[in-house]
Each structure stands twice: as C-alpha cells, then as structure tokens.
Design a protein around this motif. Structure first.
Motif, PDB file in Angstrom:
ATOM      1  N   CYS A   1       0.801  -1.225   0.000  1.00 14.03           N
ATOM      2  CA  CYS A   1       0.000   0.000   0.000  1.00 14.03           C
ATOM      3  C   CYS A   1       0.830   1.270   0.000  1.00 14.03           C
ATOM      4  CB  CYS A   1      -0.943   0.035   1.201  1.00 14.03           C
ATOM      5  SG  CYS A   1      -2.290  -1.103   1.015  1.00 14.03           S
ATOM      6  N   GLY A   2       2.057   1.252  -0.457  1.00 17.96           N
ATOM      7  CA  GLY A   2       2.829   2.481  -0.463  1.00 17.96           C
ATOM      8  C   GLY A   2       4.300   2.200  -0.487  1.00 17.96           C
TER       9      GLY A   2
ATOM     10  N   GLU B   1       2.653  -5.361   5.909  1.00 23.01           N
ATOM     11  CA  GLU B   1       1.720  -4.436   6.547  1.00 23.01           C
ATOM     12  C   GLU B   1       0.408  -5.160   6.773  1.00 23.01           C
ATOM     13  OE1 GLU B   1      -0.745  -0.327   5.561  1.00 23.01           O
ATOM     14  OE2 GLU B   1       0.901  -0.978   4.270  1.00 23.01           O
ATOM     15  N   ASN B   2      -0.076  -5.163   7.989  1.00 18.92           N
ATOM     16  CA  ASN B   2      -1.373  -5.733   8.320  1.00 18.92           C
ATOM     17  C   ASN B   2      -2.381  -4.618   8.492  1.00 18.92           C
ATOM     18  OD1 ASN B   2      -0.831  -8.568   8.487  1.00 18.92           O
ATOM     19  ND2 ASN B   2       0.337  -8.171  10.339  1.00 18.92           N
TER      20      ASN B   2
ATOM     21  N   ARG C   1       2.437  -6.139  -2.043  1.00 16.58           N
ATOM     22  CA  ARG C   1       1.506  -7.135  -1.516  1.00 16.58           C
ATOM     23  C   ARG C   1       0.630  -6.491  -0.466  1.00 16.58           C
ATOM     24  NH1 ARG C   1      -0.019 -12.176  -1.497  1.00 16.58           N
ATOM     25  NH2 ARG C   1       1.476 -12.609  -3.163  1.00 16.58           N
ATOM     26  N   VAL C   2      -0.665  -6.652  -0.617  1.00 13.75           N
ATOM     27  CA  VAL C   2      -1.641  -6.032   0.275  1.00 13.75           C
ATOM     28  C   VAL C   2      -2.538  -7.124   0.857  1.00 13.75           C
ATOM     29  CG1 VAL C   2      -3.502  -4.341   0.440  1.00 13.75           C
ATOM     30  CG2 VAL C   2      -1.648  -3.980  -1.189  1.00 13.75           C
TER      31      VAL C   2
ATOM     32  N   ASN D   1      -1.262  -9.262  -4.873  1.00 11.41           N
ATOM     33  CA  ASN D   1       0.091  -8.805  -5.181  1.00 11.41           C
ATOM     34  C   ASN D   1       0.072  -8.035  -6.497  1.00 11.41           C
ATOM     35  OD1 ASN D   1       3.111  -9.011  -4.562  1.00 11.41           O
ATOM     36  ND2 ASN D   1       3.019  -9.752  -6.671  1.00 11.41           N
ATOM     37  N   TYR D   2       0.617  -6.812  -6.472  1.00 11.04           N
ATOM     38  CA  TYR D   2       0.696  -5.984  -7.680  1.00 11.04           C
ATOM     39  C   TYR D   2       2.146  -5.967  -8.155  1.00 11.04           C
ATOM     40  CZ  TYR D   2      -3.967  -4.509  -6.348  1.00 11.04           C
ATOM     41  OH  TYR D   2      -5.298  -4.507  -6.006  1.00 11.04           O
ATOM     42  N   SER D   3       2.435  -6.734  -9.196  1.00 12.16           N
ATOM     43  CA  SER D   3       3.794  -6.784  -9.728  1.00 12.16           C
ATOM     44  C   SER D   3       4.131  -5.529 -10.517  1.00 12.16           C
ATOM     45  CB  SER D   3       3.973  -8.028 -10.609  1.00 12.16           C
ATOM     46  OG  SER D   3       3.043  -8.016 -11.676  1.00 12.16           O
ATOM     47  N   ASP D   4       3.099  -4.825 -10.995  1.00 13.61           N
ATOM     48  CA  ASP D   4       3.300  -3.574 -11.731  1.00 13.61           C
ATOM     49  C   ASP D   4       2.419  -2.501 -11.102  1.00 13.61           C
ATOM     50  OD1 ASP D   4       3.735  -1.543 -13.504  1.00 13.61           O
ATOM     51  OD2 ASP D   4       2.934  -2.566 -15.277  1.00 13.61           O
TER      52      ASP D   4
END
Length: 343
Positions: free
Chosen positions: A23-24, A39-40, A225-226, A274-277
């Motif tokens: 998230c950042g 991050e939780n 990863r969120v 998971n955002y790879s991009d």
C-alpha cells in the motif's frame, strides 16, 4: 472503510525514495538497509462509521520513518491493540487435513500435489493543519490542502522525504476533499533504531461506504503485496479494484469471536493481492455486502506417503487375507460334504 497508504521518510536530506512495501513505500535512512516487509490492516465498518487499524513490520533498522494515509473524513487517531493481528492471523489460517497414501509414485504428480492451490508556494501555504499530537512512538499531523504540491511542500519542510510522484498521486484525494494523516515513527530515544513491528495505529471516521485507499501505491517501483481484513455485518465482495486486471485472493470468510470485533461487525472477510506492476493502479478498493454469508476457509492437505514397500506390504497383506479367507471357506465346504456323505 479505509486502510492507510504507507510511506516512510527521513529528516536527512538527499535520500532517494525506495518503495518496497504494501500500500505504499518505505524509505530507510542513509546508514541502514532496512525495508518494510509487511503491513497488516484491519478495516471495520458499522453504522456509518469506519475504522482502520494497521501495523508495519520492518526488517533491519531505521532511525526515522513515516506513514502517509488519506482518509475520506476527519479522523480520530489513537493507538490500537498490540495483539490484534496475531489473533487475526490465527483465526484465518488454513484448516490442516492429514492424509496417508501408499502410492509409490506420488512425487511424479500422477496423484496430484496434495496442495490447494509550477512555481512552488512558500512552505505551509495552501495547507491547513487540523491537529498535531503525540501517540506513543508516533507524531501525528492531520492535514488538508489546496493541492498535492502544497501538501508535499509541507511534508518536505517538516522532515519527510517526498517521492517525485507523490504530489500527483495525492491530487485526486485532495480534489475529493479527503484528509491526509501524516504519521512519523521515531524511536523513544535518540540513536535507538526502529525495527520489528510498529505498534498498531487506529483511525476512526465517518463513511457511508467501505473503501481502502490504494491510489498512492501507483508511485511504487517494486511489487506490492496487500492483505486486508474487512470486519462488518456480512461477508463482502471487492466491487472496485485498484488494477482491474489483478484479482484479489480470498483467504477467509466467516463469523468470528474476538473482543476487538463486537457484534454486529463480527463477520470477517480477508483478501490478499500482489501488484507486480504498481504503475497500473488507478483506483481504490471498495467493498460491498456479498450475495450471501457463505463461510470459506482454505484447506492445506498434508500427505504422508508410506512408499513402495508399504504398498507391497498392504497388497500382500490383502492377498493373504483373501487367500486365508478362501482356504477357510474351502475347508468348511469339505466338512459339510463329508457330513452329508456320512449321513
């Protein structure tokens, strides 16, 4: 419901931003190689009130760090429950199922794997500081601003390292009149390193929808990863995605019992993605009640393989039983025939 966007920075000048967590981003100090590795976030919604509790885990050590969190309304900021995420993790773990197989070639995959798979304004111009406070190891400032540039100038002047993309990524939130919560984390004593999990921080505010801000994460340069735990009256679906091409994975859905989740907000839905991009992120998460409250729990199958000799033993044991049974039956038939002959 909002889960914060994490950013971190240093008072020292000249540090190049290195985005590295959910998230950042996280910015280590000049002398360390610290990185945020997790991050939780728990987001709760009930009766028009939204609450987020989050904690960052740091691998290594940093002398200073900070969170930047946009929220859609004025927020009450306080410390959260230090054991919360330990309990949430235990509640949402996969169910363990043990299985025994005598198949000698299971590792060949024949039987499956057994897994579930412009000109800068003067510092402070265009920024309204609503509140400043100290909470444990946190120094908290609640802000609103006329532009992303105004807010990032204030952050820079007040000791935050500002990534080049932050002003542009803050602009949509400021246009929508969101509040920005800037939270510095610093050790209690000078020179003491910041490492491990930070104390949970909780923000409470009014909201008529469940939303998890993600738009700041488009400035990240590494995979993101969120994991979000959503607690409300019913199971929820993700109705809007940060990147429409990336679907979140459902980890858990069901009613739980925990002192931090009083009724009616006792239905927990957990997602991870998971955002790879991250540059493809264009929106926030939003959640809404699902069509039903069907429970879901992952299943992890642990298979014990007894191997070839156990297989042979089972086969021969079965043959012996069959053979013994057949012999016993034959003897009984002979005896019956003899008795008939004698009579």
């Amino acid at each position: 419901m909002v889960a914060g966007v994490l950013a971190a920075g240093l008072v020292a000048a000249g540090v190049t931003p290195a985005w590295a967590c959910a998230c950042g981003g996280f910015l280590p100090d000049v002398e360390s190689r610290a990185r945020a590795y997790g991050e939780n976030a728990l987001v709760e919604h009930s009766g028009g009130t939204e609450r987020i509790t989050l904690s960052m885990a740091v691998n290594g050590s940093a002398k200073k760090a900070a969170w930047i969190m946009p929220v859609p309304a004025a927020a009450k900021v306080e410390l959260g429950d230090g054991d919360l995420f330990y309990r949430l993790d235990r509640m949402t773990r996969p169910k363990i199922v043990h299985r025994t197989t005598y198949w000698p070639f299971r590792n060949l995959g024949i039987m499956g794997s057994g897994r579930n798979t412009a000109g800068a304004p003067a510092p402070g111009a265009g920024v309204n500081v609503r509140q400043e406070m100290l909470l444990g190891p946190f120094a908290v400032a609640r802000l609103d601003g006329s532009s992303g540039t105004a807010v990032t100038n204030w952050l820079r002047t007040n000791g935050y390292v500002v990534p080049p993309t932050l002003a542009a990524n803050l602009t949509p939130y400021l246009t929508e009149k969101w509040e920005i919560v800037a939270v510095k984390l610093a050790p209690r004593q000078d020179g003491e390193p910041l490492t491990g999990a930070t104390p949970p921080l909780r923000l409470t505010f009014a909201s008529d929808r469940i939303v998890y801000p993600m738009r700041l994460s488009k400035g990240a340069t590494t995979s993101q990863r969120v994991t979000v735990y959503v607690a409300t009256e019913h199971r929820v679906d993700a109705t809007k995605l940060p990147d429409p091409a990336v679907q979140p994975e459902l980890l858990f859905a069901g009613r739980v019992q925990d002192q931090a989740l009083p009724k009616p907000a006792d239905y927990l839905t957990a997602y991870t993605v998971n955002y790879s991009d991250p540059g493809r992120i264009t929106d926030d998460f939003t959640f809404a009640p699902a069509a039903n409250d069907d429970a879901y729990q992952r299943v992890h199958v642990i298979t014990r393989n007894e191997g070839l000799w156990s297989t042979i033993g089972v086969v021969f044991g079965g043959l012996l039983l069959i053979g013994g049974g057949a012999a016993l039956l034959a003897r009984r038939q002979v005896r019956r025939a003899a008795r008939r002959a004698e009579s």
